[in-house]
Write a protein that holds these residues in place. Structure first.
Motif, PDB file in Angstrom:
ATOM      1  N   LEU A 211       0.842  -1.200   0.000  1.00 41.07           N
ATOM      2  CA  LEU A 211       0.000   0.000   0.000  1.00 41.07           C
ATOM      3  C   LEU A 211       0.878   1.250   0.000  1.00 41.07           C
ATOM      4  O   LEU A 211       1.944   1.277   0.633  1.00 41.07           O
ATOM      5  N   THR A 212       0.412   2.254  -0.689  1.00 43.97           N
ATOM      6  CA  THR A 212       1.109   3.541  -0.662  1.00 43.97           C
ATOM      7  C   THR A 212       0.766   4.280   0.633  1.00 43.97           C
ATOM      8  O   THR A 212      -0.193   3.927   1.336  1.00 43.97           O
ATOM      9  N   GLU A 213       1.542   5.312   0.933  1.00 43.11           N
ATOM     10  CA  GLU A 213       1.246   6.112   2.120  1.00 43.11           C
ATOM     11  C   GLU A 213      -0.135   6.753   1.994  1.00 43.11           C
ATOM     12  O   GLU A 213      -0.873   6.854   2.981  1.00 43.11           O
ATOM     13  N   ALA A 214      -0.495   7.165   0.786  1.00 42.22           N
ATOM     14  CA  ALA A 214      -1.813   7.767   0.578  1.00 42.22           C
ATOM     15  C   ALA A 214      -2.925   6.745   0.843  1.00 42.22           C
ATOM     16  O   ALA A 214      -3.966   7.074   1.433  1.00 42.22           O
ATOM     17  N   GLU A 215      -2.721   5.500   0.435  1.00 43.96           N
ATOM     18  CA  GLU A 215      -3.727   4.457   0.662  1.00 43.96           C
ATOM     19  C   GLU A 215      -3.839   4.110   2.141  1.00 43.96           C
ATOM     20  O   GLU A 215      -4.940   3.866   2.658  1.00 43.96           O
ATOM     21  N   LEU A 216      -2.719   4.092   2.841  1.00 45.97           N
ATOM     22  CA  LEU A 216      -2.755   3.842   4.285  1.00 45.97           C
ATOM     23  C   LEU A 216      -3.521   4.946   5.008  1.00 45.97           C
ATOM     24  O   LEU A 216      -4.315   4.674   5.916  1.00 45.97           O
ATOM     25  N   ARG A 217      -3.289   6.193   4.600  1.00 48.62           N
ATOM     26  CA  ARG A 217      -4.037   7.288   5.227  1.00 48.62           C
ATOM     27  C   ARG A 217      -5.524   7.192   4.888  1.00 48.62           C
ATOM     28  O   ARG A 217      -6.380   7.413   5.749  1.00 48.62           O
ATOM     29  N   ALA A 218      -5.841   6.838   3.657  1.00 54.03           N
ATOM     30  CA  ALA A 218      -7.238   6.778   3.221  1.00 54.03           C
ATOM     31  C   ALA A 218      -8.012   5.664   3.916  1.00 54.03           C
ATOM     32  O   ALA A 218      -9.222   5.793   4.141  1.00 54.03           O
ATOM     33  N   THR A 219      -7.344   4.575   4.268  1.00 52.99           N
ATOM     34  CA  THR A 219      -8.004   3.468   4.962  1.00 52.99           C
ATOM     35  C   THR A 219      -7.804   3.544   6.472  1.00 52.99           C
ATOM     36  O   THR A 219      -8.395   2.752   7.216  1.00 52.99           O
ATOM     37  N   LYS A 241       2.777  -6.146   7.996  1.00 56.37           N
ATOM     38  CA  LYS A 241       3.924  -5.231   7.972  1.00 56.37           C
ATOM     39  C   LYS A 241       5.172  -6.032   7.626  1.00 56.37           C
ATOM     40  O   LYS A 241       5.494  -7.018   8.299  1.00 56.37           O
ATOM     41  N   GLU A 242       5.875  -5.614   6.564  1.00 55.90           N
ATOM     42  CA  GLU A 242       7.071  -6.308   6.137  1.00 55.90           C
ATOM     43  C   GLU A 242       8.314  -5.735   6.807  1.00 55.90           C
ATOM     44  O   GLU A 242       8.275  -4.645   7.388  1.00 55.90           O
ATOM     45  N   ALA A 243       9.398  -6.466   6.696  1.00 58.13           N
ATOM     46  CA  ALA A 243      10.639  -6.048   7.360  1.00 58.13           C
ATOM     47  C   ALA A 243      11.138  -4.702   6.850  1.00 58.13           C
ATOM     48  O   ALA A 243      11.768  -3.940   7.594  1.00 58.13           O
ATOM     49  N   ASP A 244      10.855  -4.390   5.581  1.00 56.35           N
ATOM     50  CA  ASP A 244      11.315  -3.119   5.021  1.00 56.35           C
ATOM     51  C   ASP A 244      10.351  -1.966   5.308  1.00 56.35           C
ATOM     52  O   ASP A 244      10.516  -0.859   4.788  1.00 56.35           O
ATOM     53  N   GLY A 245       9.323  -2.231   6.121  1.00 54.14           N
ATOM     54  CA  GLY A 245       8.387  -1.186   6.507  1.00 54.14           C
ATOM     55  C   GLY A 245       7.161  -1.079   5.631  1.00 54.14           C
ATOM     56  O   GLY A 245       6.217  -0.355   5.971  1.00 54.14           O
TER      57      GLY A 245
END
Length: 394
Positions: A211-219, A241-245
Motif C-alpha cells: 500500500l502507498t502512504e496515501a492508501e494507508l491514510r485513506a483506509t 507489515k514487512e521487514a522493510d516497513g
C-alpha cells in the motif's frame, strides 16, 4: 514424521495466521448450550491454556507475531445484538475483558472498515506468519531428535500382529503407535477410523501489492490487529507489515466447493469485491499473492484429540475448523501425553474434545450415518447459496 509433500505444505502454512483463543467453530455461548456452564468453563480453561502456550511459542520463534487481540466485526446492524450477547457471556461467565465498540470508534482508532456496524474486541489474539512459525516448530522438533521425512505419503497401512506397517515411496515404517495430524488433507483411504469423519472445506486468501502512504491514510489502518466479520461465510483480514516497513492487506474467505474449481476467477473476485466494499480506496488494487487450501471441519464443529478405538494403537488430532493456528500446538502436547499413557487419571481428558471420536455427518441434527457422506458436497453447495443470500440481507 511422514509428510506427504514439502514441510508445512498444507494447513500449517495456508492459514490466515490468525491465532485466536478458540478451537473449532463454536462460540462460548454455544459451548454452554451444548454441554452446560460447568463443562464450558473447564473447556475454556483448556483452550486458554492452549492459547497461552501458543503465545509463548510466538515469543520464541521468529514469526512476525503481533499480539494485538482480535476484532469481530458486525457486517450488518442486525448482527450487533448477537455480538453484544456473546461479549456479555465472555465477561460474566468466563471473566474476559471483552468489550463492544461503535463503528465510529473502529474507523477512528483501528481501520476505516466501511461495512462495519460495530465490533467486539477481545484482547486474546496473535497474528503470525504461519510458514515461519511452522518452520520454527520443525527446527525445534529436529533439535529434540525428531526425524521429519518429506515427500513420504503413506500409500498403504496395515497391521501385522501388534505392529503398524506404513508403506511410503521411499521405504516402510513399522511402529507400535501411530498419530494422524493431517488436517484438511486427510485422505479418505488413509484409515477406516477416519473415512467420512471430516468435511474438508476450501479457504481462499490473497495478499495485495504494498500500500502507498496515501492508501494507508485513506483506509486509516492504525493497527495490525486482525479482523473477522460476522458472515457465516466469513471474511478474515488484516494489515501485514514487512521487514522493510511496507504494508499489505491480507484477506481470505471460503472458496470453491470442489478442488478442481479452486482456480476459477470468481473465487478470487469474491475477495477483491470484498476489499472494494470494506476499503473503497483500495478498490482495484493489485494482488501479488493468492492461494487456497483445505480446512478440516468436523461434523459437530469441534476438534478431537482422541484414540478412537481402544483396541488400536492409533490416535488423531483433527477437526479445528479453521481455528487451529493457536490450539493445534497445544493439541500436539495433549496428543503426546495420550500416546505415552499420561492421560489415565487426568480430569481434563474427560472434556468433549478428548472423550469421543469424530462423528459421521448428521441429518436434521439427529441421524448420523456414513451413508450421507457422498452427498455432502451437494448439501454444501445449497447451503453456500443460502448463506450468501442471508449474509447480505440488511
Amino acid at each position: 514424521m511422514l509428510e506427504a509433500n514439502q514441510l508445512a505444505w498444507g494447513c500449517s502454512s495456508r492459514s490466515g495466521g490468525q491465532g485466536q483463543n478458540a478451537s473449532g467453530r463454536l462460540k462460548r455461548s454455544q459451548w454452554i448450550a451444548r454441554w452446560g456452564t460447568d463443562v464450558a468453563k473447564r473447556l475454556d480453561a483448556e483452550i486458554r491454556a492452549g492459547f497461552e502456550n501458543f503465545r509463548a511459542l510466538t515469543q520464541e520463534i521468529d514469526c512476525d507475531a503481533f499480539d494485538g487481540g482480535h476484532l469481530y466485526v458486525a457486517h450488518r446492524p442486525r448482527m450487533l445484538p448477537a455480538l453484544e450477547a456473546e461479549a456479555e457471556v465472555m465477561r460474566r461467565v468466563f471473566g474476559y475483558a471483552t468489550r463492544m465498540m461503535s463503528a465510529e470508534e473502529l474507523r477512528a482508532d483501528w481501520c476505516d472498515e466501511r461495512e462495519a456496524a460495530g465490533a467486539m474486541f477481545e484482547a486474546e489474539g496473535i497474528g503470525i506468519h504461519p510458514l515461519k512459525f511452522s518452520y520454527g516448530l520443525a527446527r525445534a522438533a529436529r533439535a529434540l531428535g525428531a526425524r521429519l521425512h518429506t515427500g513420504s505419503p503413506v500409500q498403504h497401512w496395515h497391521r501385522e500382529g501388534g505392529v503398524h506397517v506404513l508403506r511410503t515411496p521411499g521405504g516402510t515404517v513399522r511402529a507400535r503407535r501411530v498419530a494422524v495430524c493431517t488436517g484438511g488433507y486427510t485422505g479418505q483411504a488413509l484409515s477406516p477410523l477416519l473415512k467420512n469423519r471430516l468435511m474438508p472445506i476450501l479457504s481462499n486468501s490473497l495478499v495485495t501489492r504494498p500500500l502507498t502512504e496515501a492508501e494507508l491514510r485513506a483506509t486509516n489502518f492504525s493497527s495490525r490487529t486482525f479482523l473477522t466479520d460476522t458472515r457465516t461465510l466469513r471474511f478474515y483480514y488484516r494489515l501485514l507489515k514487512e521487514a522493510d516497513g511496507r504494508s499489505r492487506l491480507q484477506i481470505g474467505s471460503r472458496s470453491a466447493i470442489a478442488g478442481a474449481d479452486a482456480e476459477a476467477p470468481g473465487h478470487l473476485r469474491l475477495l477483491t469485491d470484498a476489499i472494494a466494499r470494506k476499503f473503497p480506496p483500495l478498490a482495484g488494487i493489485g494482488v501479488d499473492h493468492s492461494w487456497w487450501g483445505w480446512v478440516d471441519v468436523s461434523h459437530d464443529m469441534m476438534p478431537r484429540i482422541v484414540q478412537p478405538d481402544p483396541k488400536a494403537q492409533v490416535w488423531y488430532a483433527l477437526g479445528y475448523g479453521g481455528n487451529g493456528v493457536s490450539f493445534s500446538t497445544w493439541a500436539g502436547k495433549r496428543l503426546a501425553q495420550r500416546i505415552v499413557g499420561e492421560d489415565r487419571d487426568a480430569a481434563v481428558f474427560s472434556l468433549p474434545i478428548y472423550d469421543s471420536p469424530l462423528e459421521y455427518p448428521n441429518v436434521a441434527g439427529v441421524l448420523r450415518s456414513a451413508a450421507f457422506a457422498p452427498f455432502r458436497r451437494i448439501g454444501q453447495s445449497v447451503l453456500y447459496r443460502w448463506y450468501a443470500m442471508r449474509d447480505e440481507q440488511a
